[in-house]
Design an enzyme around this catalytic site. Structure first.
Site: not given
Length: 709
Positions: A143, A164
């Protein structure tokens, strides 16, 4: 002090054990006179095998580095900013050790906001920004790069993912919002949801480039140099990065719908993370990044404070830590070397074992069976599998030839096993047959050789009871398919000595298996729990509950497959045999289903047919079923099944079948594919109140796989 710095300073108090990642800024002149460039390197100071993570203090270090380059960019002192990692590891995301300790929703919310506020500053810099994925990149590591304008990736990276959802979170520092806006919803859903729910599938470097996540791909040896050269070309306008236009029409909605279908098929609505991620991706269609970041913050905080994440982290730690340091394993120094392996049997299971030993140990492996045709078939299976590996490029021609030369088959055990150090049997699951095999092997094997059995349910002690040296017999129970499922139940018989056990664990490690020490008890761990679980399903069907109701009752657990589909995979005959073994040992709790017996006697391979493309009850099986008139609801079935499992696990722990409840969970995670979001099984039974209802106490302490008190 900035708002971001204040936020991170307060949050840092919640992460006392954080390994702080530093963000070092270096400056140099880019090639071809492109100008002065600032490079931020993320490094936690540990050796190159240790992951770089982001906790509050680490984010604060990155924030401070951005302060510096922001001033330089505003003053016109630099032409661009890059971010890279230490060798082999770029960054692997949030510090989960700290996240699982958070007790307040507002603290969890602060972690989400802190990451966003820091990463967003990269995108806001007055000069172009570049991410150089030079090593493993996961979660927040991916990210931070998505907030940069350009990205390169090294062909040498071992793993790249947004995992995640696999752990019970969402990519909460921009992943759910930025990735679909970069590569489109369909590809983003695949990376964020499908790969995560597919046992955390990792991307290779070429896939990262092909998906459009990275703009350029370079070899690992001179990756940074090539990336900087490419950067100079981009800044000078010699290279123009073109990206396809993202389809924000019906294709976006279809991608999200497909993601929901995948989530339903995998977790059946039982785990919220995938659905929260899909909601954010759906909303990201309008391109409003801040709206997406706010949604990520809220989802992250909600999920951090939920049981799914805690169970996911617990499961991850079991596999990565306890699985590598088995509880109760003897001193490694007692292990004997293994330079040759014998396999008794040449059927499918035995042949799979031979292939595994061959590939991992690279020592001579010899198979034996009752006739030459079976032996030849077993050796041919191994050769054919090696040829498949060669075609896939997973071995080269030299290694393929070497492996083939190491495997052989003989009829005479004396000829094959006289110099073997480790001999494993994989013959018919009947105690008399196995005792005879071991007697024959003991007569010809060296005195130091380990005699291992792959029995799934029989007593290892009884198997060894008629031998002169029963101390060298050990259970070595693999799970099918052998090459895929990591678990290896290592069973200590009543007379198994430490040297034999230590050798078994040493071999398991070389085989790259997750070894769990198990007491010699009927069906050991996985098969005992699954047989009790499936036995209750069969019981309620026998009593009158429709098959589809019984099957759907356990869908909320999000198991990898339904009970009867699992029975089909295992084989009804094997399932029946194990239930008979356990019925003989524990007749008050384990039954033998007359309907299952009828299915086996009819030669049926399962309860379902797939003519329509989906499982439907086989009419021939339906005709065999004899049911009572007691019909339960899905909720009643589920309660009954979970109560039975909780009772059985409690009894197993009382009996000392394994050291702790953690070993039960490790076995189910690695041997039966139970979901990480359950944490195996005991965290789920604790969370749902089943453990206390049945046993009067939790399996795990409060705060273990749950929100701290």
């Amino acid at each position: 002090m900035s708002t971001t710095a204040e936020l991170l300073k307060n949050a840092a108090e919640l992460f006392p054990d954080e390994v702080v990642t530093q963000a070092h800024v270096r400056h140099f002149e880019l090639p071809a006179g492109a100008g002065r460039f600032a490079l931020i390197t993320l490094d936690n100071g540990l050796d190159h095998t240790k992951p770089t993570t982001f906790g509050p203090a680490s984010l604060a270090r990155l924030d401070a580095a951005i302060d510096q380059v922001e001033k330089e960019a505003s003053a016109g002192e630099i032409v661009g900013v890059g971010v890279t990692g230490k060798p082999f590891i770029f960054a692997v995301g949030a510090d989960l050790k700290g996240v699982e300790l958070l007790k307040e929703h507002e603290h969890a919310l602060a972690i989400g906001k802190g990451g966003h506020e820091v990463f967003k500053r990269l995108a806001a810099l007055a000069v172009p920004t570049f991410a150089y994925y030079n090593g493993a990149a996961m979660g927040g590591g991916v990210e931070v790069g998505l907030h940069c304008e350009y990205r390169t990736v090294s062909r040498a990276i071992p793993a790249f993912s947004l995992p995640e959802v696999f752990l019970g979170l969402v990519p909460g520092w921009g992943g759910c919002t930025l990735l679909p806006n970069l590569i489109g919803a369909e590809k983003a859903v695949s990376v964020i949801v499908e790969n995560s729910l597919n046992q955390n599938k990792q991307l290779k470097a070429q896939q990262v480039f092909d998906l459009g996540i990275a703009d350029a791909i370079f070899e690992g040896a001179d990756f940074l140099e090539q990336s900087l050269l490419w950067t100079a070309q981009v800044l000078k306008g010699d290279v123009e990065v073109e990206r396809p236009v993202v389809d924000r029409g019906e294709a976006w909605d279809q991608a999200v719908a497909k993601g929901r279908f995948v989530a339903d098929s995998k977790v059946h609505g039982a785990a919220p993370a995938a659905y929260r991620a899909l909601d954010i991706i759906a909303a990201a269609k309008n391109g409003d990044l801040q709206q997406g970041y706010d949604a990520e913050d809220l989802a992250l905080a909600d999920l951090i404070m939920g049981g799914e994440l805690r169970a996911g982290i617990y499961a991850f730690n079991l596999v990565q830590k306890r699985g590598k340091r088995p509880a109760g394993a003897p001193d490694r120094s007692l292990a004997r070397p293994v330079t040759k392996v014998g396999v008794v049997g040449a059927g499918l299971m035995a042949s799979q074992l031979a292939l595994l030993f061959l590939r991992r140990l690279e020592v001579p492996v010899v198979l034996t069976d009752i006739d030459q045709a079976r032996v030849d078939k077993g050796v041919k299976y191994v050769h054919d599998e090696i040829d498949k590996l060669l075609l896939k490029g997973r071995v080269d021609q030299d290694r393929a030839n070497r492996l083939k030369a190491l495997v052989s088959g003989v009829l005479d055990k004396a000829e094959g096993f006289a110099d073997a150090d480790f001999i494993i049997e994989a013959v018919f699951e009947e105690i008399g047959v196995k005792q005879q095999v071991f007697a024959e092997v003991e007569a010809v094997a060296p005195a130091h050789a380990i005699l291992a059995t792959n029995t799934s349910s029989l007593s290892v002690s009884e198997m060894a009871s008629k031998l002169k040296n029963p101390e060298r017999v050990v259970g070595f129970h693999f799970f099918n398919p052998v090459a895929i499922l990591p678990l290896l139940e290592i069973v200590r018989g009543e007379q198994t000595d430490d040297a034999s056990l230590a050798t078994a664990f040493a071999v398991a490690k070389k085989l790259k298996k997750t070894a769990v020490l198990v007491k010699d008890a009927p069906a050991f761990v996985v098969n005992r729990i699954l047989t009790r679980f499936m036995g209750e399903i069969q019981n309620v069907i026998d009593e009158g509950t429709p098959v589809d109701v019984a099957e759907k009752a356990v869908e909320p657990l999000g198991l990898p497959m339904s009970p009867l589909v699992l029975l089909e995979l295992v084989g009804p005959a094997i399932g029946l045999h194990v239930s008979e073994t356990l019925n003989a040992a524990f007749p008050d709790r384990f039954t033998v289903s007359p309907n299952l017996k009828a299915v086996v006697e009819a030669g049926k391979r399962g309860f379902y047919v797939y003519d329509s493309g989906k499982p439907e009850l086989d009419p021939e099986v339906a005709a065999l079923l004899k049911q009572g008139d007691t019909v339960l609801t899905e909720a009643q079935v589920r309660d009954r099944v979970l109560d039975a499992v909780a009772q059985e696990i409690g009894l197993m722990l009382d009996e000392g079948v394994v050291a702790e409840a953690q070993d039960i969970d490790l076995c189910l995670l690695t041997g039966a594919g139970w979901p990480f979001h359950l944490g195996g099984v005991t965290p789920y039974l604790d969370r749902e109140g089943v453990a206390e209802r049945v046993n009067g106490k939790r399996f795990l302490e409060t705060g273990v796989a749950s929100v701290p008190a």
